[in-house]
Design a protein around this motif. Sequence first.
Motif, PDB file in Angstrom:
ATOM      1  N   GLU A 108      52.766  10.650  32.646  1.00 27.52           N
ATOM      2  CA  GLU A 108      52.690  11.410  32.583  1.00 27.52           C
ATOM      3  C   GLU A 108      51.993  12.401  32.670  1.00 27.52           C
ATOM      4  OE1 GLU A 108      53.880   9.772  30.359  1.00 27.52           O
ATOM      5  OE2 GLU A 108      56.294   9.114  31.773  1.00 27.52           O
ATOM      6  N   THR A 109      51.398  12.172  32.087  1.00 28.34           N
ATOM      7  CA  THR A 109      49.805  13.705  32.274  1.00 28.34           C
ATOM      8  C   THR A 109      48.584  12.834  32.717  1.00 28.34           C
ATOM      9  OG1 THR A 109      48.687  12.384  30.437  1.00 28.34           O
ATOM     10  CG2 THR A 109      50.072  13.231  29.227  1.00 28.34           C
ATOM     11  N   VAL A 110      48.753  12.300  33.493  1.00 28.80           N
ATOM     12  CA  VAL A 110      47.639  12.012  34.700  1.00 28.80           C
ATOM     13  C   VAL A 110      47.595  13.601  35.133  1.00 28.80           C
ATOM     14  CG1 VAL A 110      46.937  10.899  36.392  1.00 28.80           C
ATOM     15  CG2 VAL A 110      47.730   9.518  34.334  1.00 28.80           C
ATOM     16  N   ARG A 111      46.714  14.058  35.550  1.00 24.25           N
ATOM     17  CA  ARG A 111      45.949  15.335  36.562  1.00 24.25           C
ATOM     18  C   ARG A 111      44.290  15.159  37.025  1.00 24.25           C
ATOM     19  NH1 ARG A 111      50.452  16.072  35.004  1.00 24.25           N
ATOM     20  NH2 ARG A 111      51.274  16.790  33.910  1.00 24.25           N
ATOM     21  N   LEU A 112      44.574  15.854  38.401  1.00 25.03           N
ATOM     22  CA  LEU A 112      43.243  16.250  39.229  1.00 25.03           C
ATOM     23  C   LEU A 112      42.659  17.016  38.223  1.00 25.03           C
ATOM     24  CD1 LEU A 112      44.320  15.528  42.316  1.00 25.03           C
ATOM     25  CD2 LEU A 112      43.830  13.532  40.897  1.00 25.03           C
ATOM     26  N   CYS A 113      41.417  17.010  37.889  1.00 23.10           N
ATOM     27  CA  CYS A 113      40.294  18.116  37.575  1.00 23.10           C
ATOM     28  C   CYS A 113      38.933  17.826  37.919  1.00 23.10           C
ATOM     29  CB  CYS A 113      40.852  17.996  35.647  1.00 23.10           C
ATOM     30  SG  CYS A 113      42.623  17.902  35.091  1.00 23.10           S
ATOM     31  N   HIS A 114      38.441  18.975  37.482  1.00 22.62           N
ATOM     32  CA  HIS A 114      36.851  18.150  37.915  1.00 22.62           C
ATOM     33  C   HIS A 114      35.988  18.524  36.627  1.00 22.62           C
ATOM     34  CE1 HIS A 114      33.225  19.924  39.926  1.00 22.62           C
ATOM     35  NE2 HIS A 114      32.946  19.245  40.117  1.00 22.62           N
ATOM     36  N   GLY A 115      35.573  17.100  36.360  1.00 27.89           N
ATOM     37  CA  GLY A 115      34.412  17.085  35.122  1.00 27.89           C
ATOM     38  C   GLY A 115      34.097  16.229  34.924  1.00 27.89           C
ATOM     39  N   ASP A 116      33.958  16.390  33.173  1.00 27.80           N
ATOM     40  CA  ASP A 116      33.912  14.944  32.823  1.00 27.80           C
ATOM     41  C   ASP A 116      34.255  14.969  31.689  1.00 27.80           C
ATOM     42  OD1 ASP A 116      31.777  16.005  31.311  1.00 27.80           O
ATOM     43  OD2 ASP A 116      29.913  14.974  32.870  1.00 27.80           O
ATOM     44  N   ASP A 117      34.450  14.044  30.932  1.00 22.98           N
ATOM     45  CA  ASP A 117      34.784  14.197  29.121  1.00 22.98           C
ATOM     46  C   ASP A 117      34.326  14.407  28.462  1.00 22.98           C
ATOM     47  OD1 ASP A 117      37.106  13.903  31.027  1.00 22.98           O
ATOM     48  OD2 ASP A 117      37.464  11.680  30.297  1.00 22.98           O
ATOM     49  N   ASP A 118      32.441  14.345  28.901  1.00 20.79           N
ATOM     50  CA  ASP A 118      31.450  13.963  28.124  1.00 20.79           C
ATOM     51  C   ASP A 118      31.069  14.910  26.608  1.00 20.79           C
ATOM     52  OD1 ASP A 118      30.856  11.617  29.102  1.00 20.79           O
ATOM     53  OD2 ASP A 118      29.407  11.999  30.044  1.00 20.79           O
ATOM     54  N   ARG A 119      31.768  16.141  26.803  1.00 23.96           N
ATOM     55  CA  ARG A 119      32.000  17.643  26.326  1.00 23.96           C
ATOM     56  C   ARG A 119      32.276  17.548  25.173  1.00 23.96           C
ATOM     57  NH1 ARG A 119      30.687  21.971  31.167  1.00 23.96           N
ATOM     58  NH2 ARG A 119      29.077  20.748  31.801  1.00 23.96           N
ATOM     59  N   GLY A 120      33.644  15.923  24.654  1.00 28.74           N
ATOM     60  CA  GLY A 120      34.812  15.846  23.807  1.00 28.74           C
ATOM     61  C   GLY A 120      36.303  16.824  24.221  1.00 28.74           C
ATOM     62  N   PHE A 121      36.130  17.042  25.281  1.00 29.17           N
ATOM     63  CA  PHE A 121      37.624  17.246  25.864  1.00 29.17           C
ATOM     64  C   PHE A 121      37.420  17.530  27.165  1.00 29.17           C
ATOM     65  CE2 PHE A 121      34.570  20.907  26.019  1.00 29.17           C
ATOM     66  CZ  PHE A 121      34.338  21.641  27.087  1.00 29.17           C
ATOM     67  N   SER A 122      39.270  17.413  27.823  1.00 32.37           N
ATOM     68  CA  SER A 122      39.567  17.245  29.130  1.00 32.37           C
ATOM     69  C   SER A 122      39.096  17.876  29.635  1.00 32.37           C
ATOM     70  CB  SER A 122      40.760  17.075  29.192  1.00 32.37           C
ATOM     71  OG  SER A 122      41.051  17.132  30.703  1.00 32.37           O
ATOM     72  N   PRO A 123      37.931  17.963  31.079  1.00 35.59           N
ATOM     73  CA  PRO A 123      37.800  19.035  31.393  1.00 35.59           C
ATOM     74  C   PRO A 123      38.889  19.691  32.760  1.00 35.59           C
ATOM     75  CG  PRO A 123      37.633  16.861  32.821  1.00 35.59           C
ATOM     76  CD  PRO A 123      37.690  16.953  31.439  1.00 35.59           C
ATOM     77  N   CYS A 124      40.144  19.052  32.307  1.00 34.33           N
ATOM     78  CA  CYS A 124      41.730  20.223  32.487  1.00 34.33           C
ATOM     79  C   CYS A 124      41.879  21.210  32.200  1.00 34.33           C
ATOM     80  CB  CYS A 124      42.726  18.817  32.182  1.00 34.33           C
ATOM     81  SG  CYS A 124      42.768  17.585  33.599  1.00 34.33           S
ATOM     82  N   VAL A 125      40.738  21.379  31.036  1.00 27.66           N
ATOM     83  CA  VAL A 125      40.914  22.888  30.947  1.00 27.66           C
ATOM     84  C   VAL A 125      40.604  24.085  31.511  1.00 27.66           C
ATOM     85  CG1 VAL A 125      40.745  22.384  28.098  1.00 27.66           C
ATOM     86  CG2 VAL A 125      38.437  23.559  29.586  1.00 27.66           C
TER      87      VAL A 125
END
Length: 226
Positions: A108-125
């Motif tokens: 249910e939380t799958v989204r389309l977002c631009h970026g990567d997860d390497d910064r410790g937070f989801s790029p979905c922000v």
Amino acid sequence: MRGSIGVLTLIVLLLLPGCVTPTVPSGSQVDEETVQYEEPCNGLVVLCSRSYSDVTFPETHNAFSTHEDGIYYPAANHLTGLLPQWEAGMRAFMIDTHYETLGDERIETVRLCHGDDDRGFSPCVYGNVDAEAWLIDLKSLMEDSPRDVVTLLVENYVQPDHLKAVFEASGLYDMVFFHPMNSPWPTLGEMIDDGTPLVVFWEQSEDTNHPWIHDFLTHSWTTNYA
């Protein structure tokens, strides 16, 4: 993924939907398979008899990452969303799948977002698009243009089973073409007639548990400019 508009290069010919169907000069030889189709495939009758690997599809990079979809700096790539891209002739789309929040790995939380997860937070922000809803919109466009073959290239950060579930929920999974390794690609006409006009690649390695997702680097390559 970087850049804004790319081309999924499976060979050298760029042909856009909506082009005029070419006439055959008198006295020229025509393959019988070329003339068996009366309706065009991706805009041209001649493409119906060409294999998928012999056609180039215009593609938008991070197709979902648009101002129209509520994504802005630093993650936006385009001003306009899927429909204007489709109407401009795009038939290949690059998308990035993430979980909306790191650590909350649910379908249910799958989204389309631009970026990567390497910064410790989801790029979905930076803004995100509901993956299932976007794919449903794509399915609707494909149903309205049943003579077009479409390609998706996924930069995936979610579990493969969750990605499959999203495609199933959208209705697109039943339209996906499964390409067996070491076999020739079918023609566009064959894919359309078989009801499998969608090819899905991802940027991960081959996954035998998910043969519907094809490894991008196994089947194609990139240049220094893309």
